[in-house]
Every structure is written in structure tokens, then in C-alpha cells.
Design a protein around this motif. Structure first.
Motif, short mmCIF file in Angstrom:
data_model
loop_
_atom_site.label_atom_id
_atom_site.label_comp_id
_atom_site.label_asym_id
_atom_site.label_seq_id
_atom_site.Cartn_x
_atom_site.Cartn_y
_atom_site.Cartn_z
N ARG A 1 0.87 -1.17 0.00
CA ARG A 1 0.00 0.00 0.00
C ARG A 1 0.91 1.22 0.00
O ARG A 1 1.89 1.26 0.71
N SER B 1 0.99 5.36 0.43
CA SER B 1 0.27 6.54 0.89
C SER B 1 0.96 7.78 0.34
O SER B 1 2.18 7.90 0.40
N ILE C 1 -4.35 6.90 -0.77
CA ILE C 1 -3.69 5.64 -0.45
C ILE C 1 -3.99 4.64 -1.55
O ILE C 1 -5.15 4.46 -1.92
N ASN D 1 -4.10 0.81 -2.82
CA ASN D 1 -4.07 -0.58 -2.39
C ASN D 1 -3.18 -1.37 -3.36
O ASN D 1 -2.61 -0.79 -4.29
N GLU E 1 -13.55 5.96 -1.72
CA GLU E 1 -12.71 4.94 -2.36
C GLU E 1 -13.18 4.74 -3.79
O GLU E 1 -14.38 4.72 -4.06
N ARG F 1 -7.11 -0.58 4.03
CA ARG F 1 -6.07 0.28 4.61
C ARG F 1 -5.54 -0.29 5.91
O ARG F 1 -4.42 0.01 6.32
N THR F 2 -6.36 -1.09 6.58
CA THR F 2 -5.92 -1.69 7.84
C THR F 2 -5.70 -3.19 7.71
O THR F 2 -5.70 -3.92 8.69
#
Lengths: 176, 319
Positions: free
Chosen positions: B118, B120, B130, B132, B184, B244-245
Motif C-alpha cells: 500500500r 500513501s 492511499i 491498495n 474509495e 487500509r488496515t
């Protein structure tokens, strides 16, 4: 020593290396990753004791390449951070079993802590050593371009970059 | 010129670092590679020394990205970073690599991420984005317009509110216009997905001749290549772009959407048989750290059979 043109390892490398690099690049790997996986694929073949002059050497190497590629995907998917095996002989038949849950992963990914160590080690390099290393690794200058820019010989460039690499490796192992 | 020792470029290096430097020069001959192979095979100490240097070389690849993205390049550096401040996001223990090019005159930057990465990026304007896994986009910043061209993959955008300039995300067949929000956009082969976390966005299917629709927080929509819009069920805004997490979240998504998203993680084409029930939907949450397991779980839970082809591609058949 065998004549270069008759050395079966040289011949094998000359024949398969460009195709291996192209094979990995087609699968989205960077130039560095493709070069690295190509070298390790060839080493895996030689380490296993296969005859480089055998008629099936090429197919065997490309099967190795495919296994390496699968390892790479698994490594990337897992966020694997371990070091590559240093003295293991990889069983090709075992790697052919895609169901194997824990294949040897001969690919490196770098963790944050290592990155900080590398950056700190680079800062501590002697000036010429650091310049040669940064021009090579960060700016992708060729050794000849660096030699011209720094007004030193190509072999001196190699030595500076080698010295930088040794110091970074030492730092990664916990040295100062 | 610095005095040179008898060592010349054709002299075989004597340690692992020397060999790595030689082989990564781009100028190594097959003879160099063969000599290195023999040196490594000579004994375990040589191999260990080589691997130590190889690890250091790989680690410095991450430093390359870190240095360039931190804008630390000196005047000697070839690439110019103009108008943008970029940063690398670290997810878990894995370093994120990005590819960045720039054409200062056009104020355009390109970014790409690879599998399991990822990236950023903090724009000078205060907006953040960000990327993916396996996403590609360019950012063009004009005086009153920021245009993102999303070529592939998913990206999450945080657009500063009350900004004077317009923020637009363009894909081949959809255009998303923003006035201040977090949302997104995913660009895949057969659809573009849009989901909103905060604020609102206007989604327009290009060449469809239809009025744009307004998406609110929690809303999700797919834009299909023929201009049709397909609404997906609403989701909690806080799980928009859960990737993102490190989570892969599916909430009632069709199988083709599921597998096109998973392709970004596997890096391998996943082909769906036309015999698969098009009504199959997936609702599940997975960790992105083991995509093989995700595939295995889907194989076990759904009436499908996954088969790895000799090419490495994955074939999904009806079970």
C-alpha cells in the motif's frame, strides 16, 4: 579450466538467463527482483546437483522459476519478512506440490526496522563510499557513469559500493 | 583519478558483497555469473556471505524509495519532485514500495503499488490518497483542478473540505467529482467501484447519457463499462476501504467483483467459468496477509472449485 565457450554452466547461463529475467518481468516483478530471482533460480538448479549440460536442463530451470514465482507470491501475500535460506537444497518435486503449506520462501521483503537501520548506516558511510552507493542504488547510474562523475575507476566504484554493502549488512546484523 | 589497485572489473570479487555488486551492475557476463555460482557452491561460508550481502542490497531497495519519496535527493539526482510531498505508508511489518515518476512541467506524478503493498501519498494541497495492492494512478495538479487518473486497482482519497479547487477521479468509463470528502474508487477490468466514507461524491458514467448520481456516506455503486450503474448494499462508513488496515471486506458482492479484487493481491489472473451461478454473493472479512487462505476458504464455503493452472493462473469452476 575449461574454455569459456565450452563451460556448460556458462553456456546454460548464457542461454537461460535472459529468458528467465523476461519471464519474471512479464509477471510484474521489478528489474531487481527479476535479476535476483533469476540468480537464485539458477543457483537452486546447480545446488541440487543437476547436470547443466543435460538436455532437460532448460525445462528443469523453468520449473524452478515457476516455483520461485509461486514462492514470491506467497511471500508477498504473507508479508514474509524472513531471510532467504542460505544452505538449503530445494526439492523441486516438493515445490511442485502447490498444496505444500510452508514452502521455502527465497524472497526477501524488508521491514520498517531494517529500513531505518539501512538509512542510518548509509548516513554513516565515508563520503566517497556513500556517494558511489547513492548514485548507484538511488539514482541508478551505471558504474561507468559514477566513475566518470567521481573521477575514479570503475573498479574503485565497485569497491566503494561493496564496502557500503558490507557496512549495511553489518548494521543489519546488529553492528554499529 | 583515484589510484586503482590491481583489482579490475574483470577480476573476480573475493566476497559476497563484491559478487552482489558485480552481478547487479547490469554488465555482468555469463562467465561472471558462472564464477559467482561456483564461488557460492564452494562452501557454506561463501553462500552465507553472499546471502548477507544480498539481504543488504534488497534492504537498500526500500531505502531507495524512502529517500526519493522523502524528497531527500540532492542536486545530483535525476528526478525532480515538484509540488508534491510524498510519503510511504508502512502497513504491518512490510515496507511499501512505490514507483514515482514526474514531469514537472505538467505537474503530474505517477504512482504504482505492487502486490501486498500500500502506498500513501500526501499531496501539497493537503489531500491524501492511499493506493491498495497493484494500483496505478497519476495525479495532475492544476491551478483550480486536481485530476486523478486511476488506471488500475483501488485507491482511497481524503479530500480537504472547503477547498477552492475541484477534485476529480477519472477512469476509463466513470468520473467521480468531489467537493470535500473521503471515498474509495476501484478500477478493475469489468467495473469501477465507488464507496463514500464522508461527505459526498458525484458519480458519472461516461458516454452513458445519464445524469450523474450523488453518493452519500456508506453508499456503494459499481459503474459497468456500458454505463450501467449497479448499487451495492450500504456499508458502515468506517469500513470503506478497510484494506487500509489489512482487511479484505466483502458485503454481498458478486463473485466476479470478489475475484477481480483478489487478483490484485495474488498478482495472478483468476478466471471465472461462465457456468458459475451469477447470483452468488460473498459476505466475509479476511486478513490480507494470507490470500491463499482466502482462496481456500472461498473454495470450501461456496459451490466452486479453484484450480491452479500450469501457467500459474487460477481457474474457478462450478463445483
Amino acid at each position: 579450466m575449461a574454455d569459456k565457450s565450452e563451460d556448460p554452466i556458462v553456456l546454460l547461463i548464457a542461454q537461460t538467463r535472459p529468458e528467465l529475467i523476461a519471464y519474471f518481468k512479464r509477471r510484474g516483478l521489478t528489474a531487481f527482483e527479476s535479476e535476483d530471482l533469476t540468480q537464485e533460480t539458477l543457483m537452486r538448479f546447480l545446488r541440487a546437483g543437476y547436470d547443466p549440460a543435460a538436455p532437460d536442463a532448460g525445462p528443469k530451470i523453468f520449473r524452478n522459476a515457476r516455483n520461485h514465482w509461486i514462492d514470491f507470491l506467497r511471500s508477498a501475500a504473507r508479508g514474509h519478512t524472513g531471510a532467504p535460506p542460505t544452505n538449503s537444497v530445494i526439492d523441486n518435486e516438493l515445490l511442485d506440490d502447490l498444496g505444500d503449506p510452508a514452502p521455502s520462501i527465497d524472497v526477501q521483503m524488508i521491514n520498517r526496522e531494517d529500513l531505518d537501520i539501512v538509512l542510518a548506516a548509509i548516513k554513516k558511510l565515508p563520503p566517497k563510499c556513500r556517494t558511489a552507493f547513492e548514485l548507484s542504488r538511488f539514482e541508478e547510474y551505471s558504474y561507468a557513469e559514477i566513475a566518470k562523475r567521481m573521477r575514479i575507476s570503475k573498479s574503485a566504484v565497485e569497491k566503494h559500493i561493496s564496502e557500503a554493502l558490507k557496512r549495511i549488512a553489518h548494521a543489519l546484523e546488529g553492528g554499529n | 583519478m583515484e589510484k586503482d589497485q590491481p583489482h579490475t572489473p574483470s577480476t573476480p570479487p573475493r566476497d559476497g558483497a563484491g559478487w552482489v555488486v558485480r552481478l547487479m551492475s547490469g554488465e555482468a557476463s555469463p562467465e561472471d555469473h558462472a564464477l559467482c555460482a561456483r564461488w557460492r557452491l564452494l562452501n557454506a561460508a561463501n553462500e552465507e556471505d553472499y546471502q548477507r550481502a544480498r539481504r543488504a542490497w534488497a534492504a537498500s531497495s526500500g531505502a531507495q524509495v524512502e529517500q526519493s519519496m522523502a524528497g531527500r535527493r540532492s542536486g545530483a539526482f535525476k528526478t525532480v519532485i515538484s509540488g508534491l510531498v510524498a510519503a510511504v505508508a508502512i502497513v504491518g511489518a512490510v515496507t511499501v514500495f512505490g514507483v514515482m515518476t514526474s514531469t514537472p512541467k505538467a505537474q503530474t506524478q505517477s504512482y504504482a503499488s505492487r502486490s501486498a503493498e500500500r502506498v500513501s501519498v500526501a499531496l501539497a494541497s493537503g489531500d491524501n490518497l492511499i493506493l491498495n495492492a497493484r494500483a496505478e494512478l497519476t495525479v495532475e495538479e492544476g491551478a483550480d483542478l486536481t485530476t486523478i487518473r486511476l488506471a488500475s486497482g483501488e485507491a482511497f482519497f481524503e479530500v480537504a473540505p472547503d477547498r477552492p479547487r475541484t477534485f476529480v477521479v477519472e477512469t476509463e468509463f466513470a468520473k467521480i467529482t468531489v467537493t470535500g470528502t473521503a471515498f474509495e474508487v476501484g478500477r478493475f477490468d469489468s467495473f469501477v467501484s465507488v464507496a463514500v466514507q464522508q461527505g459526498s461524491v458525484r458519480v458519472e458514467a461516461l458516454d452513458a447519457g445519464l445524469d450523474p448520481i450523488l453518493l452519500e456516506p456508506g453508499s456503494r455503486v459499481l459503474v459497468l463499462p456500458d454505463g450501467r450503474l449497479q448499487a451495492l448494499g450500504e456499508i458502515a462508513p468506517d469500513i470503506v476501504a478497510a484494506w487500509r488496515t489489512g482487511s479484505i471486506v466483502f458485503l454481498g458482492e458478486p463473485l466476479n467483483v470478489v475475484f477481480e479484487r483478489l487478483e490484485k493481491y495474488t498478482g495472478t489472473p483468476i478466471n471465472l467459468s461462465p457456468e458459475i451461478d451469477p447470483g452468488l454473493r460473498v459476505s466475509a472479512t479476511f486478513a490480507d496477509s494470507d490470500v491463499e487462505r482466502v482462496l481456500g476458504d472461498l473454495d470450501g464455503a461456496l459451490p466452486i472449485a479453484l484450480e491452479r493452472q500450469s501457467s500459474g493462473e487460477i481457474q474457478v469452476n462450478a463445483d
